[in-house]
Design a protein around this motif. Structure first.
Motif, mmCIF file in Angstrom:
data_model
loop_
_atom_site.group_PDB
_atom_site.id
_atom_site.type_symbol
_atom_site.label_atom_id
_atom_site.label_comp_id
_atom_site.label_asym_id
_atom_site.label_seq_id
_atom_site.Cartn_x
_atom_site.Cartn_y
_atom_site.Cartn_z
ATOM 1 N N ASN A 1 33.412 46.232 48.725
ATOM 2 C CA ASN A 1 33.287 45.834 47.323
ATOM 3 C C ASN A 1 33.903 44.482 47.032
ATOM 4 O O ASN A 1 33.415 43.747 46.190
ATOM 5 C CB ASN A 1 33.979 46.866 46.420
ATOM 6 C CG ASN A 1 33.117 48.081 46.222
ATOM 7 O OD1 ASN A 1 32.088 48.219 46.873
ATOM 8 N ND2 ASN A 1 33.521 48.947 45.331
ATOM 9 N N THR A 2 35.016 44.173 47.703
ATOM 10 C CA THR A 2 35.723 42.977 47.280
ATOM 11 C C THR A 2 35.481 41.798 48.208
ATOM 12 O O THR A 2 35.375 40.678 47.743
ATOM 13 C CB THR A 2 37.236 43.240 47.227
ATOM 14 O OG1 THR A 2 37.624 43.761 48.492
ATOM 15 C CG2 THR A 2 37.588 44.249 46.163
ATOM 16 N N THR B 1 30.743 41.729 49.888
ATOM 17 C CA THR B 1 29.708 41.313 48.952
ATOM 18 C C THR B 1 30.221 40.244 47.998
ATOM 19 O O THR B 1 29.535 39.828 47.103
ATOM 20 C CB THR B 1 29.171 42.493 48.124
ATOM 21 O OG1 THR B 1 30.277 43.174 47.586
ATOM 22 C CG2 THR B 1 28.346 43.411 48.964
ATOM 23 N N LYS C 1 27.144 48.428 51.984
ATOM 24 C CA LYS C 1 27.662 49.684 51.444
ATOM 25 C C LYS C 1 27.034 50.877 52.172
ATOM 26 O O LYS C 1 27.722 51.795 52.618
ATOM 27 C CB LYS C 1 27.303 49.748 49.961
ATOM 28 C CG LYS C 1 28.043 50.793 49.221
ATOM 29 C CD LYS C 1 29.266 50.202 48.598
ATOM 30 C CE LYS C 1 30.160 51.296 48.126
ATOM 31 N NZ LYS C 1 31.492 50.768 47.881
ATOM 32 N N ASN D 1 33.442 51.937 37.935
ATOM 33 C CA ASN D 1 34.043 50.775 38.595
ATOM 34 C C ASN D 1 35.191 51.254 39.475
ATOM 35 O O ASN D 1 35.507 52.441 39.512
ATOM 36 C CB ASN D 1 34.522 49.767 37.548
ATOM 37 C CG ASN D 1 35.398 50.425 36.503
ATOM 38 O OD1 ASN D 1 36.359 51.111 36.837
ATOM 39 N ND2 ASN D 1 35.057 50.245 35.239
ATOM 40 N N MET D 2 35.798 50.321 40.182
ATOM 41 C CA MET D 2 36.772 50.732 41.203
ATOM 42 C C MET D 2 38.005 51.422 40.608
ATOM 43 O O MET D 2 38.552 52.329 41.212
ATOM 44 C CB MET D 2 37.188 49.521 42.039
ATOM 45 C CG MET D 2 36.148 49.167 43.066
ATOM 46 S SD MET D 2 36.858 48.268 44.437
ATOM 47 C CE MET D 2 37.029 46.659 43.741
ATOM 48 N N TYR E 1 34.892 51.415 50.617
ATOM 49 C CA TYR E 1 35.170 51.296 49.187
ATOM 50 C C TYR E 1 35.784 49.968 48.809
ATOM 51 O O TYR E 1 35.409 49.373 47.811
ATOM 52 C CB TYR E 1 36.108 52.420 48.741
ATOM 53 C CG TYR E 1 35.376 53.710 48.635
ATOM 54 C CD1 TYR E 1 34.124 53.733 48.039
ATOM 55 C CD2 TYR E 1 35.890 54.883 49.149
ATOM 56 C CE1 TYR E 1 33.418 54.903 47.954
ATOM 57 C CE2 TYR E 1 35.183 56.058 49.065
ATOM 58 C CZ TYR E 1 33.955 56.067 48.468
ATOM 59 O OH TYR E 1 33.252 57.217 48.385
ATOM 60 N N TYR E 2 36.742 49.518 49.576
ATOM 61 C CA TYR E 2 37.516 48.375 49.108
ATOM 62 C C TYR E 2 37.108 47.071 49.762
ATOM 63 O O TYR E 2 36.895 46.085 49.070
ATOM 64 C CB TYR E 2 39.008 48.670 49.225
ATOM 65 C CG TYR E 2 39.314 49.851 48.334
ATOM 66 C CD1 TYR E 2 39.270 49.712 46.953
ATOM 67 C CD2 TYR E 2 39.477 51.133 48.849
ATOM 68 C CE1 TYR E 2 39.447 50.795 46.111
ATOM 69 C CE2 TYR E 2 39.656 52.223 48.017
ATOM 70 C CZ TYR E 2 39.641 52.047 46.654
ATOM 71 O OH TYR E 2 39.803 53.119 45.815
#
Ligand code: HEM
Lengths: 518, 324
Positions: free
Chosen positions: B311-312, B315, B264, B85-86, B307-308
């Motif tokens: 992910n946040t 999506t 991604k 996870n992140m 990455y950030y």
């Protein structure tokens, strides 16, 4: 590479076959071609490619999620059609996106052909002679030796050759002897392999896009699938695909197991299938899991989803069975609250439709009935019964998961657990017999995959060579010392030149010189 | 299997200690810089500042050991690889960044990078431990493949190295700006003061200028910084390429296609193309130096988006583009 003696730093750049920015000449076509195949254009096109990919991540894409595109259309009814005209919902299939990468690849081909030729020539040619003033170069040194110049150079050439340098020895005027050495051709070779592999990669991707197929199918435990187009729920062939390309395999889903963490997060899925390559070959079994597809005859079968099918039996008032099927219900949330429809058009006085919500583990929450765990621990079915014309003969295509209830009459609702029977007012009975699992499989065949994989491996190897190997030259000149210089008869000058990694080059140069002095 | 809560707690404690020790190391490097300036101003030998720098390196190594222990106990607690996870991912990227810095130290004199590498690492770990933190838990079944190990290890390695190259690039831009300023200033007479500020200057502006000049003196030449960042990218880029390929192979097993342009994948591709453009820029007349440096920073920006933001935001619930 030109034949000039590399004395200046700009000559160092000639250790590469990189094209210069030289759109010269009268012929406008030639000028345009030079321009297209220049480094600057390649750079520009790369930047453009990166930029062009961005909207594909900001707007919904049909290829990824058509439902989200539809949602965007209803949320932005004025803007969406305009965006659609610009292919912004199909960015990666858009003509302007294709134009950028095709131009880039044309530029690449145009750039590669002369570079390949130059490189082959450079590999065959001897290292360029030692420049006149070795000590003017940044990495250089001098010392005196007691051997005669010929011996000093012969020794140096031997050491260099044993370290796989390519060398050439030259007798110069006034008694001096020099050796020129070059090493690291692998850098340029790697760079060219890398760029050629990019072309291979594109070819492999194109092959898959032209001759592959994929399709999805839902199979309930105990049922089978045979690989013909009509068996698929969704089938997408590529442009040049023909039905005769479908390999004749078949499989049955024997067992499906899912396990979950206490919080409902899935832990494992396992679909056991019995399969046959052809109708006559011996059956085998295979466990299809996430990350572990079944490969038969060039096609791969993937486990992509699962859910519950409810065995429902409907009897007419006389007890005759008019419907007895495992009906797949579609999951609506992570805990597998699912919905589904049963349609009984024949055998009853009125056509009968059932709409249901299924809860594998029943729970009653503030939001109403809901499944609270994905496993079928406390299976419960909420049913509503509808009578009237189901509309199946209207000629309109209808989904098996939808019932147009607006024109139907509700004749009751109930809640059932496995084994329980519900009797409607007219004597028709509905039995919830039990629960079975279903799994969805994706079958895919991509004839370009192998080529893509080979290209990918070459890309990495080419890059490693291109970025880790140093192309470098080394020169050494030994000349007779002026009279009266004592026992030291020979003056030695040495210099090194590299196109990249000056630090690494300097330390290699020092080590080399250290060895040559002894 | 349920996570081992005791080990998970140990991992969290080790993590906190790591951040603390790294912060001390960062101050150590800063102190080396300050004492070196002081010694030079007073004409003393820089022996004390060198000892400080060496101590900072030793403290970094200690923090590095704590960091590794934190990651390992986290993996043991969750019974899986510790990058699912992140939070775990950010911790690993910082670990790689510190590892790359320490590895560079064994080969060349790059202690001047110390404070500049440790500062973002401490910041990043601080964010990871607060905003991104999640308790140890299991992985989704689809993430349970040995390709995830290969793919993610490669991606993390490349990202940690890109982070170091980003730091060096920023220093490069600073230094080359100062060099150009110094060159233009020193044309006139009596301007040596701008470059050779010995006396502690008076007032806030004077202090700021003295600080900038001190940093400029502390840094090696812009040419060396440029080469250094190229070296690191030359390591990171093939690893990133390999990570994308391993990801494609994993996607082929997991999702039946090796490439699908999901956000991604697309941002990984964009990052790759931008760094490829950087490498090209270094071989293109008129693009070397600062323009190439901007491309390298842009590449790092794309990596962060990958990455950030992906992910946040992308999506997540607010966007339509996600695969979800
Ligand atoms: C399809 C798009 C392309 C990609 C992804 C790509 C990628 C790369 C990469 C990653 C490098 C770095 C390797 C190294 O520094 O040795 C490189 C180097 C190079 N590329 Fe490309 N390239 C592309 C197209 C082109 C084109 C169209 C040209 C011709 C103008 C070209 C000419 C070069 C040259 C000459 C180098 C060597 C640079 C050097 O000497 O350092 N590339 N390319």
């Amino acid at each position: 590479m030109t034949e000039t003696l590399p004395e200046t730093t700009s000559a160092a750049e000639r250790l590469s076959t990189a094209p210069a920015y030289t759109p010269s000449g009268r012929n406008p076509l030639l000028r345009a071609w030079r321009q297209l195949t220049s480094m600057r254009t390649a750079l520009l096109l790369l930047a453009l490619l990166a930029l062009a990919a961005v909207p594909g991540t900001l707007l919904p894409q049909r290829g990824l999620n058509p439902a989200k595109v539809a949602a965007y259309f209803s949320a932005h009814p004025h803007l969406a059609p305009w965006l659609d005209k610009l292919s912004l919902f199909d960015v990666f299939a858009a003509p302007w996106f294709a134009a950028i990468y095709l131009l880039l690849f044309v530029s690449l081909i145009g750039c590669l052909i002369p570079r390949l030729r130059l490189h082959v020539r450079a590999m065959r040619r001897q290292p360029p002679r030692a420049p006149r003033h070795l000590l003017r170069m940044t990495t250089s040194t001098d010392w005196q030796a007691s051997d005669v110049p010929q011996d000093v150079v012969a020794h140096a050439a031997g050491v260099l050759r044993s370290r796989r340098w390519r060398t050439v020895v030259t007798e110069e005027a006034d008694g001096a002897v020099s050796v020129a050495a070059e090493k690291g051709y692998l850098r340029e070779t790697g760079n060219l392999v890398f760029h050629v592999a990019l072309l291979l990669l594109l070819t492999g991707i194109a092959l898959g896009g032209m001759f592959g197929y994929k399709g999805t199918v839902l199979v309930t435990v105990g049922d089978g699938f045979s690989n013909v187009q009509s068996s698929y729920d969704v089938f997408s062939p590529s442009r040049f695909f023909s039905n005769t390309h479908l390999p004749p395999f078949s499989f049955t889903l024997q067992r499906f197991t899912a396990t979950y963490e206490p919080n409902g997060q899935p832990r494992s899925f396992d679909a056991v299938v019995g399969y046959q390559r052809t109708p006559n070959s011996a059956p085998k079994t295979f466990d299809i899991r996430p990350n572990d597809p079944l490969s038969v005859d060039g096609s791969d079968v993937y486990l992509v989803g699962h859910g519950y099918a409810l065995q429902i039996q409907v009897r007419d008032p006389h007890g005759r069975v008019v419907y007895n099927n495992a009906t797949p219900f579609l999951p609506d949330d992570a805990m597998f609250t699912s919905h589904g429809v049963v349609k009984v058009p024949n055998g009853l006085a009125h056509q009968l439709g059932l709409t249901g919500f299924f809860y594998p583990t029943y729970g009653s929450t503030a939001l109403g009935a809901q499944s609270v765990y994905p496993a079928a621990d406390d299976p419960t079915l909420d049913l509503a019964a509808w009578q009237g014309d189901l509309g199946l003969s209207s000629g309109q295509p209808q989904s098996v998961y939808d019932l147009p209830v607006a024109s139907l009459k509700n004749v009751g609702t109930t809640q059932l657990t496995p084994g329980k029977t519900w009797r409607l007012a007219d004597g028709t009975s509905v039995t919830f017999v039990g629960v079975r699992d279903w799994a969805t499989f994706q079958v895919a065949h991509d004839p370009g995959t192998k080529l893509v994989l080979v290209a990918a491996v070459l890309i990495v190897l080419g890059l490693l060579a291109s970025l880790r190997v140093r192309r470098r030259r080394f020169w050494l000149r030994a000349a007779p010392a002026a009279a009266g210089a004592g026992s030291r008869r020979t003056v030695v000058h040495a210099a090194g030149l590299a196109r990249s990694d000056a630090d690494g080059n300097a330390s290699e140069f020092d080590r080399l010189v250290h060895q040559l002095k002894d | 299997m349920a996570p081992n809560l005791h080990l998970a707690h140990i991992s969290d404690v080790l993590f906190t200690w790591t951040v603390f020790v790294y912060a001390v190391a960062m101050l150590g490097y800063a102190a080396e810089f300050a004492f070196a300036r002081l010694a030079r101003a007073r004409g003393e030998s820089p022996a004390r500042s060198i000892r400080l720098g060496q101590a900072a390196v030793a403290i970094t190594v200690a923090g590095w050991g704590l960091h590794i222990s934190s990651v390992v106990t986290r993996g043991l607690a969750a019974h899986r690889v510790p990058w699912g996870n992140m939070y775990e991912f950010s911790s690993m990227v910082s670990l790689v960044a510190v590892t790359v810095f320490l590895a560079m130290l064994t080969r060349q004199q790059v202690r001047f990078l110390g404070a500049f590498v440790m500062a973002p690492v401490v910041l990043y770990l601080g964010l990871a431990g607060t905003v991104l933190y999640v308790p140890a838990g299991p992985l989704q079944p689809v993430l349970n493949s040995y390709w995830i190990k290969i793919h993610v290890v490669a991606a993390i390695t490349a990202s940690g190295a890109f982070m170091v190259s980003g730091v060096v690039t920023v220093l490069y831009l600073m230094k080359s700006w100062l060099e150009r300023r110094a060159a233009s200033v020193s044309i006139g007479p009596g301007t040596a003061a701008a470059v050779e500020l010995r006396e502690p200057a008076v007032g806030v502006r004077g202090n700021a200028r003295a600080m900038v000049d001190g940093v400029a003196r502390w840094l090696p030449s812009s040419e060396r910084l440029d080469r250094l960042s190229y070296q690191v990218i030359g390591f990171a880029f093939p690893v990133w390429t390999f990570a994308i390929i391993a990801g494609a192979i994993w996607a082929k097993y997991a999702w039946s296609r090796y490439w699908g342009w999901d956000p991604k994948e697309t941002w990984s591709f964009i990052t790759w193309v931008v760094y490829a453009a950087y490498l090209h820029a270094r071989a293109t007349a008129g693009w070397r130096g600062r323009r190439a440096a901007y491309l390298s920073l842009l590449g790092f920006g794309c990596l962060m988006v990958d990455y950030y933001v992906v992910n946040t935001v992308i999506t997540g619930l607010h966007s339509y583009a996600g695969v979800g």
